[in-house]
Scaffold this active site. Structure first.
Site, mmCIF file in Angstrom:
data_model
loop_
_atom_site.group_PDB
_atom_site.id
_atom_site.type_symbol
_atom_site.label_atom_id
_atom_site.label_comp_id
_atom_site.label_asym_id
_atom_site.label_seq_id
_atom_site.Cartn_x
_atom_site.Cartn_y
_atom_site.Cartn_z
ATOM 1 N N GLY A 15 1.104 5.398 -14.429
ATOM 2 C CA GLY A 15 0.520 4.377 -13.561
ATOM 3 C C GLY A 15 -0.952 4.992 -13.420
ATOM 4 O O GLY A 15 -1.469 4.646 -12.462
ATOM 5 N N ASN A 88 3.708 8.612 -10.682
ATOM 6 C CA ASN A 88 3.205 7.798 -9.826
ATOM 7 C C ASN A 88 3.291 6.153 -9.904
ATOM 8 O O ASN A 88 3.446 5.558 -8.992
ATOM 9 C CB ASN A 88 1.547 7.910 -10.162
ATOM 10 N N SER A 138 6.403 7.653 -0.056
ATOM 11 C CA SER A 138 5.498 6.745 0.474
ATOM 12 C C SER A 138 6.174 7.092 1.955
ATOM 13 O O SER A 138 7.255 7.359 2.319
ATOM 14 C CB SER A 138 5.879 5.294 0.270
ATOM 15 N N TYR A 150 12.077 -1.330 -1.121
ATOM 16 C CA TYR A 150 10.799 -0.526 -1.432
ATOM 17 C C TYR A 150 11.198 0.893 -0.532
ATOM 18 O O TYR A 150 11.251 2.128 -1.250
ATOM 19 C CB TYR A 150 9.728 -1.119 -0.986
ATOM 20 N N ALA A 151 11.155 0.814 0.779
ATOM 21 C CA ALA A 151 11.421 1.829 1.695
ATOM 22 C C ALA A 151 12.584 2.994 1.205
ATOM 23 O O ALA A 151 12.224 4.298 1.313
ATOM 24 C CB ALA A 151 11.681 1.408 3.086
ATOM 25 N N LYS A 154 12.058 4.847 -2.002
ATOM 26 C CA LYS A 154 10.837 6.042 -1.908
ATOM 27 C C LYS A 154 11.733 7.060 -1.170
ATOM 28 O O LYS A 154 11.424 8.374 -1.324
ATOM 29 C CB LYS A 154 9.564 5.696 -1.035
ATOM 30 N N ILE A 183 -3.392 3.753 2.028
ATOM 31 C CA ILE A 183 -4.346 3.980 1.190
ATOM 32 C C ILE A 183 -5.229 2.858 1.016
ATOM 33 O O ILE A 183 -4.542 1.911 0.337
ATOM 34 C CB ILE A 183 -3.953 4.747 -0.150
#
Lengths: 248, 252
Positions: A15, A88, A138, A150-151, A154, A183
């Site tokens: 990435g 990444n 994350s 997603y959470a 990670k 970010i």
């Protein structure tokens, strides 16, 4: 940061074509690595390499779908002896719990977890005795609403990092993770559902992070100077995760 | 790492982690004030251009002495490495009130007092970075360490509270949590005590204890501008030791 002078100074950044991955590629090149910038978007990877070259570093672009195991294995074989891998590349999307389907989970885990595993397995073999793997997690891993798929993917990165650290320690390979907070990337700015000022208000220091903040942490953990640090997940979130007592 | 030209105060700088940190900071161009109660080793640091102050962490007047030195130098205090501390073993039933007070007086009260001093200096300067040296014993259970672990637990909690309070003023506060680090004192113990060697070397993931330089590198990173978006964190420098023992014969 000290320049690496070892023979196997090659680093792969997945990435690496944009945002945090591009910043990581530039930092690792500055630290003396020859950086293999792997990205699904080959043109963007080339752009990163052009930036590396302009800064006096060494880089090489690779078009790579990290979920393609054969392509991953072939690329790492082409690259040869490896010093560093930065996982990444990943995907993110927002979907409330009641709308999530099993397929959303599968897709998220396929990219963020299974592909990371394949890359680590091939890379560890190419590292021989000694190297560094840094995975991008994350702060969502601590618990986040609206994107549980997603959470938890990670959170899996954190657990994977600890377990692989134990398994690869006897080979002299460190495995760590960096968990970014909010970010300010082009991707974040482009999202219609975000209010940057509201996000800034949640930060103890009042500012969001930059891709360079993450890249500096990755470069530190990837360097030989961090050789006694392994299995750790370093939160780079400006203190956001410290809790609610911010007086706001 | 950007500590260049910054004024950095490092306590417990005569030996071990503190000394490695002082030397690393100096090598990277920081202006270092090294504090320790042991005068002789400080003289060696002074020969390499480091400002040295003989001072005891339990002395309430230490901040005053440091303030005078900083005024004389004429540069704002940018970094504090709160490293000075005392170690030692002992289960709760083997630890007296007096011993417990000694751990607390040096490792907590002394560190708290210096942090308060540094925060005052940094508020006036518009920001700064503090790194507290905690311990892996603040985070995981370990045999034979009650008073010391309790004092380091306090350091870990204080780090988070300070990061929360002073983040808005541009002051970052982080900690490192070292595992067993080889210093003249611990090297002797690792050599002579078989159980220690077994647990900290044979059963550690990396099969080695840490060197002071390992921790100094982590401190230098957290103190530098490269870590500008890191605050309230505790970074373990323990070779993976706290994740679980890893007996050589049982690779499962």
């Amino acid at each position: 940061m000290a320049q690496h002078t070892t023979e196997a100074n090659v680093a792969i950044v997945t990435g690496g074509g944009a945002g945090i991955g591009r910043a990581i590629s530039l930092h690792l090149a500055e630290a003396g690595h020859r950086v293999i910038v792997a990205d699904l978007n080959g043109a963007m990877a080339e752009e990163t390499v052009a930036l590396i070259t302009a800064a006096g570093g060494q880089g090489q672009a690779e078009t790579l779908d990290i979920t393609d195991e054969k392509a991953v294995a072939a690329m790492i074989e082409r690259v040869g002896p490896l010093r560093c891998l930065v996982n990444n590349a990943g995907i993110f999307n927002v979907k409330p719990f009641d709308a999530l389907e099993a397929e959303d989970f599968r897709r998220m885990y396929e990219v963020n977890v299974v592909a990371m595993f394949s890359l680590c397995q091939c890379a560890a073999a190419a590292m021989g005795q000694g190297g560094a793997i840094v995975n991008i997690a994350s702060r969502a891993m601590l618990g986040s609403a609206q994107y549980i798929h997603y959470a938890t993917s990670k959170a899996a990165v954190g657990g994977f990092t600890r377990s692989l650290a134990l398994e690869l320690a006897p080979k002299g390979i460190t495995v760590n993770a960096v968990a970014p907070g909010v970010i300010e990337t082009d991707m974040l700015r482009a999202r219609s559902d975000t209010n940057l000022d509201a996000l800034r208000a949640l930060q103890p220091g009042g500012t969001l992070g930059t891709p360079d903040d993450i890249a500096a942490a990755v470069a530190f953990l990837a360097a030989p100077q961090a050789g006694f640090i392994t299995g750790q997940t370093l939160l780079v979130d400006g203190g956001r995760s410290l809790g609610g007592a911010l007086g706001i | 790492m950007t500590v260049e030209n910054k004024l950095a105060l490092i306590t417990g700088a005569a030996g071990g982690i503190g000394r490695a940190t002082a030397e690393l900071f100096a090598a990277r161009g920081a202006q270092v004030i090294a504090v320790d109660r042991d005068a002789a080793p400080l003289q060696e640091l002074a020969q390499s251009g480091i400002t040295t102050i003989i001072g005891d962490m339990t002395d309430p007047a230490l901040p005053e002495t440091l303030a005078e030195e900083i005024t004389r130098i004429g540069k704002p205090l940018a970094i504090l490495v709160n490293n000075a501390g005392i170690g030692g073993g002992g289960r709760l039933d083997q630890t007296s009130d007096e011993e417990l007070r000694r751990y607390m007086e040096v490792n907590v009260v002394g560190l708290f007092r210096l942090a308060r001093f540094a925060v005052g200096q940094m508020q006036a300067a518009g920001g700064g970075s503090i790194v507290n040296v905690a311990s892996i014993y603040a985070e995981v259970g370990a045999q034979n360490s009650s008073g010391y672990s309790a004092s380091k637990g306090a350091v870990a909690a204080l780090t988070r509270q300070m990061a929360t309070d002073y983040g808005p003023e541009g002051i970052r506060v982080n900690a490192v949590a070292p595992g067993l680090i080889e210093t003249p004192l611990t090297a002797e113990r690792i050599r002579t005590e078989a159980w220690r060697h077994e647990i900290f070397v044979e059963q550690s993931p990396m099969r080695r204890v840490g060197q002071p330089q390992d921790v100094a590198q982590a401190i230098a990173f957290l103190a530098s501008d490269e870590a500008a978006f890191i605050s309230g964190e505790s970074l373990r420098v323990d070779g993976g030791w706290a994740m679980g023992r890893y007996p050589r014969e049982a690779q499962i």
